[in-house]
Design a protein around this motif. Structure first.
Motif, PDB file in Angstrom:
ATOM      1  N   VAL A  25       0.846  -1.202   0.000  1.00 50.52           N
ATOM      2  CA  VAL A  25       0.000   0.000   0.000  1.00 50.52           C
ATOM      3  C   VAL A  25       0.881   1.253   0.000  1.00 50.52           C
ATOM      4  CG1 VAL A  25      -1.604   1.351   1.406  1.00 50.52           C
ATOM      5  CG2 VAL A  25      -1.986  -1.082   1.099  1.00 50.52           C
ATOM      6  N   LEU A  28       2.621   1.651  -3.424  1.00 52.53           N
ATOM      7  CA  LEU A  28       1.727   2.014  -4.517  1.00 52.53           C
ATOM      8  C   LEU A  28       1.175   3.433  -4.363  1.00 52.53           C
ATOM      9  CD1 LEU A  28      -0.162  -1.325  -5.181  1.00 52.53           C
ATOM     10  CD2 LEU A  28       1.694  -0.303  -6.478  1.00 52.53           C
ATOM     11  N   ASN A  54      -9.209  16.363  -1.465  1.00 53.92           N
ATOM     12  CA  ASN A  54     -10.444  15.628  -1.239  1.00 53.92           C
ATOM     13  C   ASN A  54     -11.000  15.930   0.156  1.00 53.92           C
ATOM     14  OD1 ASN A  54     -12.464  13.762  -0.950  1.00 53.92           O
ATOM     15  ND2 ASN A  54     -11.372  12.171  -2.065  1.00 53.92           N
ATOM     16  N   PRO A 216     -14.078   4.112   6.335  1.00 54.09           N
ATOM     17  CA  PRO A 216     -14.480   2.913   5.585  1.00 54.09           C
ATOM     18  C   PRO A 216     -15.719   3.130   4.708  1.00 54.09           C
ATOM     19  CG  PRO A 216     -13.976   2.331   7.846  1.00 54.09           C
ATOM     20  CD  PRO A 216     -13.972   3.819   7.781  1.00 54.09           C
ATOM     21  N   GLN A 218     -16.657   5.839   3.294  1.00 54.39           N
ATOM     22  CA  GLN A 218     -16.213   6.663   2.174  1.00 54.39           C
ATOM     23  C   GLN A 218     -15.515   5.788   1.127  1.00 54.39           C
ATOM     24  OE1 GLN A 218     -16.772  10.136   2.457  1.00 54.39           O
ATOM     25  NE2 GLN A 218     -16.315  10.198   0.285  1.00 54.39           N
ATOM     26  N   ILE A 219     -14.635   4.924   1.601  1.00 55.60           N
ATOM     27  CA  ILE A 219     -13.903   4.045   0.683  1.00 55.60           C
ATOM     28  C   ILE A 219     -14.870   3.072   0.009  1.00 55.60           C
ATOM     29  CG2 ILE A 219     -12.239   2.161   0.600  1.00 55.60           C
ATOM     30  CD1 ILE A 219     -10.656   3.614   2.748  1.00 55.60           C
ATOM     31  N   MET A 222     -16.536   4.561  -2.797  1.00 52.97           N
ATOM     32  CA  MET A 222     -15.656   4.806  -3.946  1.00 52.97           C
ATOM     33  C   MET A 222     -15.390   3.538  -4.752  1.00 52.97           C
ATOM     34  SD  MET A 222     -13.021   7.218  -1.905  1.00 52.97           S
ATOM     35  CE  MET A 222     -11.881   7.858  -3.115  1.00 52.97           C
ATOM     36  N   LEU A 223     -15.626   2.385  -4.138  1.00 55.33           N
ATOM     37  CA  LEU A 223     -15.289   1.132  -4.814  1.00 55.33           C
ATOM     38  C   LEU A 223     -16.175   0.848  -6.014  1.00 55.33           C
ATOM     39  CD1 LEU A 223     -14.501  -1.393  -1.970  1.00 55.33           C
ATOM     40  CD2 LEU A 223     -12.934  -0.278  -3.516  1.00 55.33           C
ATOM     41  N   ILE A 227     -10.835   1.724  -7.528  1.00 53.50           N
ATOM     42  CA  ILE A 227     -10.027   2.029  -6.359  1.00 53.50           C
ATOM     43  C   ILE A 227      -9.063   3.107  -6.765  1.00 53.50           C
ATOM     44  CG2 ILE A 227      -8.490   1.110  -4.621  1.00 53.50           C
ATOM     45  CD1 ILE A 227      -9.285  -1.657  -5.748  1.00 53.50           C
ATOM     46  N   ILE A 231      -6.437   6.263  -1.880  1.00 54.98           N
ATOM     47  CA  ILE A 231      -6.668   5.513  -0.652  1.00 54.98           C
ATOM     48  C   ILE A 231      -5.342   4.991  -0.118  1.00 54.98           C
ATOM     49  CG2 ILE A 231      -7.804   3.477   0.289  1.00 54.98           C
ATOM     50  CD1 ILE A 231      -9.963   4.008  -1.922  1.00 54.98           C
ATOM     51  N   GLY A 235      -3.595   5.763   3.465  1.00 56.61           N
ATOM     52  CA  GLY A 235      -2.966   4.771   4.343  1.00 56.61           C
ATOM     53  C   GLY A 235      -1.569   5.220   4.738  1.00 56.61           C
ATOM     54  N   MET A 238      -1.786   8.026   7.287  1.00 52.79           N
ATOM     55  CA  MET A 238      -2.219   7.557   8.606  1.00 52.79           C
ATOM     56  C   MET A 238      -1.085   6.849   9.333  1.00 52.79           C
ATOM     57  SD  MET A 238      -6.171   6.499   8.402  1.00 52.79           S
ATOM     58  CE  MET A 238      -6.080   5.205   7.243  1.00 52.79           C
TER      59      MET A 238
ATOM     60  N   TRP B  64     -23.324   7.181  -5.370  1.00 48.61           N
ATOM     61  CA  TRP B  64     -22.190   6.266  -5.354  1.00 48.61           C
ATOM     62  C   TRP B  64     -20.881   6.932  -4.929  1.00 48.61           C
ATOM     63  CZ3 TRP B  64     -23.407   1.323  -5.718  1.00 48.61           C
ATOM     64  CH2 TRP B  64     -24.606   0.979  -6.339  1.00 48.61           C
ATOM     65  N   ALA B 252     -14.671  -1.497  -8.926  1.00 45.08           N
ATOM     66  CA  ALA B 252     -13.254  -1.532  -8.589  1.00 45.08           C
ATOM     67  C   ALA B 252     -12.667  -2.904  -8.866  1.00 45.08           C
ATOM     68  CB  ALA B 252     -13.073  -1.179  -7.116  1.00 45.08           C
TER      69      ALA B 252
ATOM     70  N   VAL C 116      -4.766   0.916   8.086  1.00 44.00           N
ATOM     71  CA  VAL C 116      -5.131   0.946   6.678  1.00 44.00           C
ATOM     72  C   VAL C 116      -6.432   0.178   6.565  1.00 44.00           C
ATOM     73  CG1 VAL C 116      -4.433   0.290   4.379  1.00 44.00           C
ATOM     74  CG2 VAL C 116      -2.722   1.007   6.030  1.00 44.00           C
TER      75      VAL C 116
END
Lengths: 261, 387, 290
Positions: A25, A28, A54, A216, A218-219, A222-223, A227, A231, A235, A238, B64, B252, C116
């Motif tokens: 993570v 990337l 964002n 979570p 929010q993510i 977005m999926l 992705i 994100i 990570g 954080m 979404w 995704a 994460v």
């Protein structure tokens, strides 16, 4: 001491296993292409810029941290008291009480979430932040109880009795003897609770008031489209914040302490 | 003897407390630092603050998230808030089943106003469940720019008034990797490309029950809007299942599977393939004969402040907003290309219909599909798990 | 202790009051509502008829579909629990016994992966084991393989995903109880002539069992109740009982069946807790006699 070396190597391997996905993570987060696999094609900071722009995810992050800290406070307090009762006293129905305390992890979250919503309807109460907080606290409670209980069993009653025989009251005994010995477990429990809350998705989706987003959710939203490596950048931030800041604080403290002498 | 023993233990204990103290401080420091950095003091309980701030009416929009939300916020919600003093609370959902579950549990639609709703099937479900509203079309002048063809199926369900405005459309066709599958082969096989045995382990599929049934119908040479032989449909679904590496559940996952070449062929949402193509992946897209087309609408739930909702819908149907959303999510806008000039980006989208008549697209007929949904969803859930 | 007379001791109940009240309001009452639903009849998606009938329970008993899922779930939970215990005990022992002064850092590192998001963490295994993942990249770079190995979307990846998510619970639970053991006990056993292995087996291991048991219980129960991990990392054949519940509630919108299935899972996992509770009780007893 080759056995110890073996243990150390083994431990390192387990840590490598734990960190492989995190390392990926982090790496990337700097990848320039969106679906970049390995080998990484280009280095870029663009996902960090996008992250900073964002607002939604920054807001969600704040909500998540607030909620997590409050959850940790509530569930650790309730959990420590309950564990004390379970370990330090003999009473009837202990099996039932233990099962009840652990029940939140036994119930599928989807169903617990729906059941609680039906109850709220019966009470004529709308969904609120308080519901989310109480819900998270209850979901985290078993983790706190289990870890604190395991530690309490290991703390011999004699310590407390010694304090009592030296004239301490039960409350004094708790704060002067039991609690300090219990501290590692209390913090492990609080950390668990924070983490459970911070990472919870299934129940949060159902319990949050409209318009409130946690990281979570929010993510999760977005999926549907894709992705975004944003994100990954999140990570990265954080981890840097949670590890870097305390390390830095510790380092500074030591530096000033040395200066004084 | 006993007493001495206890005293000694107490000493040991004090020592350990000292050790424990170090741990405690560090941990408190950790938690505290994390809290402060996150600015707890500043932004407590964002959602509550948002609700409290609203002086005018509040409209809750659920969609979404991601690019769609960004485009709507910038082009529709912010201007709307500035113009009216009302507040739009914008949040993400995981799908309409989630919202329906919440509404059903709560027994009312409090906190829910406008949904980015999928397909005519969901329109019918909301209306059948008694959550439909009655829009005053006079308050939505931009509705005049929407294609007649895309409104028609909604009017068929509620002839007197609409509960939603159609917003975008797309298709679920077949995506394939051009390095492994030639265009000729793909077009010759059509829906049966998904059953090509040589590609075992390199085939994907959408986990959605209605979609599996649709493609099972295509593969067993039936009219998907008039399925007679359901056994044949599930037989094809089983044949497909045995070749599949992975059923995907989100856009995704779909994009990741294709981009990383985990799979070479799958059903796919047109907009997602367009996004992959834009990034230079060798993925081609085709709509097989009778491939599935769908549309999305902005559904207004019963109990919402109607005049406010209508005005917001009008902002959302503004050509600039609609086009920005379409470019973001890569699904064409519901606006009639004969009345509103589309950008080149939109003209190049798969599933885009330049005629504004949608003649070439086949939509799911809610009248035949909805009554069967309970049955086929259950059937598919079993087939998916090896039944 | 004083006050352990025949009269009922109210102190434990006072301590338990906040926990039991919350559990009652937030779990017991809501689940009673759900229990009622299991006797309703689902007519169409999201449409239920109020009734008192047993068709959902009968379906559960008659239909092999559910039995297979229960078996799969128990099997996978056992596998994950055993692996987590084997993988987790030694690191916990290392953290508890190490002379390394920054022990808290090792613990913090364990929690770190949780920061994460769970979804992203789970998806990131695709970046490692996938066709264009780190492992395949490494193997190809080393020239070990020509074409990428297909490693994703199998039971193995599901197990890896579970272990990664649940291992920290195991390690922390074991660590907490190991850390509570008197440091002098093992050396004492050594001076009495025990080998290191004997000292560990006779002294440390039994004393750490409560933590190990708590860790095992958590991992078992959490695996048994999951559904997201198999959904993301598994192939078509990898599913758990939790997936059936999720399908029933969310995709079929069939609350009555979902309620029935949830209660089944609750009872199955509840049995595991009762066994654990008994075991912990015994463990405390054996301590009293030492």
């Amino acid at each position: 001491m080759s056995a110890w070396k073996l243990i150390r190597t083994y431990t390192i391997l387990v840590y490598v296993f734990m960190f492989a996905p995190i390392a990926v993570v982090l790496l990337l987060a700097f990848n320039s292409s969106q679906f970049g696999g390995f080998p990484i094609e280009g280095f870029s900071l663009r996902w960090f810029y996008k992250l900073a722009e964002n607002d939604a995810i920054v807001r969600a992050f704040k909500t998540s941290v607030t909620l997590g800290l409050m959850t940790a406070l509530v569930s650790t307090t309730i959990g420590v008291l309950a564990s004390l009762a379970l370990v330090r006293y003999q009473f009837r129905g202990k099996d039932l009480v233990t099962t009840l305390l652990i029940s939140p992890v036994l119930v599928p979250e989807t169903v617990l979430a729906v059941g609680l919503l039906i109850f709220l309807r019966w009470l004529h109460m709308p969904r609120s932040f308080l519901l989310l907080l109480m819900g998270h606290s209850i979901v985290a409670l078993p983790f706190v109880v289990l870890v604190v209980q395991a530690r309490l069993v290991g703390i011999k009653k004699e310590y407390e009795e010694a304090a009592r025989s030296l004239g301490a009251s039960p409350v004094q005994t708790f704060f002067a003897v039991t609690l300090p010995l219990l501290m590692p477990a209390v913090f492990a429990g609080a950390l668990f609770a924070f983490t459970i809350s911070f990472d919870n998705i299934t129940a949060t989706i159902f319990w949050r008031p409209t318009g409130m987003e946690t990281v979570p959710t929010q993510i999760f939203g977005m999926l549907r489209n894709s992705i975004s490596p944003e994100i990954n950048a999140l990570g990265f931030v954080m981890i840097v914040v949670t590890v870097g800041v305390p390390l830095l604080a510790g380092g500074l403290a030591r530096y000033f302490a040395r200066k004084k002498t | 003897m006993k007493k001495m023993d206890s005293t000694k233990r107490y000493e040991i204990l004090r020592e350990r407390m000292g050790n424990g103290d170090v741990d405690r401080r560090t941990f408190v420091g950790l938690l505290g630092a994390a809290g402060i950095t996150a600015g707890v003091s500043g932004g407590v309980m964002v959602g509550m603050a948002q609700e409290a701030r609203a002086a005018g009416s509040t409209l809750n929009f659920e969609g979404w998230g991601g690019v769609v939300s960004e485009a709507l916020r910038k082009n529709a919600f912010d201007p709307y808030e500035a113009a009216t003093g009302n507040t739009v609370v914008d949040s993400t959902f995981g799908g309409e089943t989630e919202v329906l579950t919440k509404i059903k549990a709560a027994g009312n639609t409090d906190g829910h106003n406008i949904l980015h709703s999928s397909g005519v099937s969901w329109y019918q479900r909301w209306v059948d469940a008694g959550y439909g509203s009655e829009l005053n079309e006079a308050n939505i002048p931009n509705l005049a720019n929407v294609m007649d063809a895309i409104i028609k199926p909604f009017r068929a369900i509620t002839p007197n008034s609409l509960s939603a405005v159609p917003y975008d459309y797309g298709t679920t066709g077949i995506a394939y990797n051009t390095n492994y599958v030639s265009k000729e082969e793909a077009e010759a096989l059509g829906a049966n490309l998904l059953l090509k045995k040589e590609l075992k382990g390199k085939i994907g599929g959408w986990a959605d029950a209605a979609n599996r049934a649709w493609y099972g119908a295509l593969q067993s040479d039936q009219d998907p809007n008039n399925i007679q032989d359901w056994d044949a449909v599930w037989e094809k679904a089983r044949e497909h299942r045995d070749l599949v590496l992975k059923y995907w559940n989100s856009g995704a996952e779909l994009m990741d599977l294709l981009a990383k070449e985990e799979i070479y062929v799958t059903e796919a949402w047109s907009g997602r393939v367009a996004a992959l193509q834009e990034q230079g992946h060798p993925i081609a897209y085709m709509d097989p004969k009778n491939g599935l087309a769908w549309m999305e609408s902005m559904f207004v739930l019963k109990g919402s402040p109607m005049a406010e909702a209508e005005e917001l819908l009008n902002f959302m149907l503004d050509p600039a907003t609609s086009i920005a959303v379409a470019e973001g999510q890569k699904y064409p806008s519901s606006l009639d290309p004969n009345k509103v000039a589309m950008t080149d980006v939109i003209k190049a989208l798969p599933a885009y219909d330049p005629t504004g008549t949608l003649q070439g697209l086949v939509f799911r007929d809610a009248v035949t599909w909805n009554p069967l949904e309970k049955e086929y969803t259950k059937a598919w859930n079993r087939v998916a798990k090896g039944g | 202790m004083r006050g352990s007379g025949p009269a009922i001791d109210t102190r434990p109940w006072l301590l338990l009051t906040p926990a039991l009240l919350s559990i009652a309001a937030l779990v017991v009452v809501p689940m009673s509502f759900i229990l009622v639903y299991s006797f309703y009849e689902n007519i169409d998606l999201a449409v239920d008829r109020v009734a008192f009938q047993f068709s959902n329970w009968r379906e559960l008993l008659d239909d092999n579909y559910y039995h297979v899922a229960i078996w799969k779930t128990l099997r996978l939970s056992v596998i994950v629990t055993v692996l987590a215990a084997v993988l987790g005990y030694i690191p916990a022992y290392f953290i508890a016994m190490t002379k390394f002064r920054q022990r808290w850092l090792l613990l913090l590192l364990l929690i770190l992966p949780f920061w994460v998001s769970f979804i992203i963490r789970t998806l990131s295994w695709i970046h490692i084991l996938g066709n264009q993942g780190a492992l395949n990249g490494l193997f190809q770079w080393l020239g070990l393989i020509d074409a990428p190995l297909s490693m994703m979307y199998s039971e193995t990846t599901v197990i890896i995903g579970f272990l990664h998510v649940f291992l920290p619970y195991m390690i922390l639970n074991v660590y907490v109880s190991l850390d509570g053991i008197d440091d002098n006990l093992e050396p004492a056993a050594r001076t009495l002539g025990a080998t290191p292995w004997q000292a560990f087996r006779e002294v440390t291991l039994p004393l750490s069992l409560p933590g190990l048991a708590a860790g095992c219980l958590l991992v078992f129960v959490l695996t048994g109740g999951s559904y997201v991990t198999p959904l993301i990392l598994g192939g078509p054949n990898d599913y758990l009982f939790g997936n059936l519940i999720h399908d029933a509630v969310v995709s079929e919108l069939n609350w009555p069946m979902g309620a029935t299935l949830s209660f089944t899972l609750l009872v199955l996992l509840g049995l595991v807790v009762v066994i654990y509770s008994r075991f912990m009780g015994l463990n405390q007893l054996s301590k009293a006699f030492r």
